[in-house]
Design an enzyme around this catalytic site. Structure first.
Site, short mmCIF file in Angstrom:
data_model
loop_
_atom_site.label_atom_id
_atom_site.label_comp_id
_atom_site.label_asym_id
_atom_site.label_seq_id
_atom_site.Cartn_x
_atom_site.Cartn_y
_atom_site.Cartn_z
N SER A 1 0.83 -1.21 0.00
CA SER A 1 0.00 0.00 0.00
C SER A 1 0.87 1.25 0.00
O SER A 1 2.03 1.23 0.44
CB SER A 1 -0.90 0.01 1.25
OG SER A 1 -1.56 1.24 1.41
N TYR B 1 -2.21 -1.01 10.37
CA TYR B 1 -2.30 -1.33 8.94
C TYR B 1 -1.02 -0.93 8.20
O TYR B 1 -0.45 -1.73 7.44
CB TYR B 1 -3.51 -0.62 8.35
CG TYR B 1 -3.70 -0.82 6.87
CD1 TYR B 1 -4.31 -1.98 6.38
CD2 TYR B 1 -3.31 0.15 5.95
CE1 TYR B 1 -4.50 -2.17 5.02
CE2 TYR B 1 -3.50 -0.03 4.59
CZ TYR B 1 -4.09 -1.18 4.12
OH TYR B 1 -4.28 -1.36 2.77
#
Length: 303
Positions: A195, A208
């Site tokens: 990401s 995350y």
């Protein structure tokens, strides 16, 4: 004429993506596609296959919706046979993914329910996929989760939430990948989904972002270890992509501005990740590409 029609279709697809509004909305995690406004574009009507993955057997974790669904659709239209994993709560979305694939009758799609937070289930998922598909050539580690609704950010992060995110994003990927090595061979490909958060972490996504940074290094480490076996390992780093994960974890009031901080000024659609996935899975086109992270971020840099 064919080229012109393709260009016109591409222009229309891009215009539709730019024109969409994203109203405030909320769901319970992990969220579903049908409850989203607007529904994401997974390439249902736009991806045109060219037999680039003919006969390839691929496991896509979290293939029920979002990036996983877009990857499954593109792979199947390129001639691949895919197995997609999902949680029991996501099986309706997974069935819709299979229905989309079945309409084309080019590739095929099998659904396997599995919670990869459990090591036994994660490893069994791989074994079941290889048995169902008759082998395994490509692994896409797409399944992931996040928890973004925290009023006080890090202060509200609980141990249970931290473990859930790490078990899904990191340990689940580790178990699935390690088990897949029993089946992958020279010419095979592993694709991890990391990401933009690995490079530009948001304050309220401590857990995350940490897992995605770890997956980036995991990709580089594994590429070095598996290179001598002829197995390529790469990652795709999405930016803000409109998926159920966003609708079910982002504060509702932030959704109208989602993705507007990119140079392209909008969120990406899952279908816009499919090209990167197909390229990295194709041993003819990406035969010398390993240990890299391909950014699909709307212009935000990862270097």
């Amino acid at each position: 004429m064919t080229g012109l029609n393709t260009l016109e279709q591409s222009d229309n697809d891009t215009a539709a993506r730019v024109a969409k509004d994203y109203p405030p909305q909320t769901q319970n995690p992990p969220g579903t596609v049908v409850a989203m406004t607007p529904e994401p574009d997974h390439g249902e009507s736009s991806w045109v296959g060219r037999n680039r993955l003919e006969g390839i057997r691929a496991l896509i974790t979290g293939g029920d919706s979002g990036i996983g669904r877009a990857t499954a659709i593109a792979f199947a239209r390129e001639g691949a046979h895919v197995a997609i994993s999902c949680l029991p709560s996501e099986v309706i979305d997974a069935q819709h993914t299979r229905e989309i694939v079945d309409v084309d009758k080019r590739g095929s799609c099998e659904i396997l329910e599995a919670d990869i937070r459990d090591e036994h289930m994660a490893r069994r998922l791989v074994d079941d996929s290889a048995r169902t598909l008759g082998g395994l050539d490509v692994l896409v580690n797409n399944a992931g989760t996040q928890r973004g609704r925290r009023d006080n950010g890090f202060a509200d992060l609980t141990t249970e939430e931290m473990r859930d995110v790490f078990d899904t994003n990191l340990f689940g990927t580790f178990w699935v990948t390690q088990q897949a090595l029993h089946y992958l061979k020279a010419g095979s490909s592993i694709i991890n989904v990391t990401s933009i958060q690995a490079y530009e972490p948001s304050g309220n996504l401590t857990d995350y972002a940490a897992t995605k940074a770890a997956l980036t290094n995991f990709t580089a480490n594994l590429a070095q270890q598996l290179g001598p076996r002829g197995i390529r390992v790469n990652a795709v780093a999405p930016g803000p992509i409109w998926t159920p994960l966003i609708a079910s974890t982002m504060p509702s009031e932030h959704i109208p501005d989602f993705g507007k901080n990119t140079p392209l000024g909008r969120p990406g659609q899952p279908a816009e990740l499919a090209g990167a996935m197909v390229f990295l899975a194709n041993d003819a086109e990406a035969s010398y590409v390993s240990g890299t992270v391909l950014a699909v971020t709307g212009g935000r840099p990862i270097f």
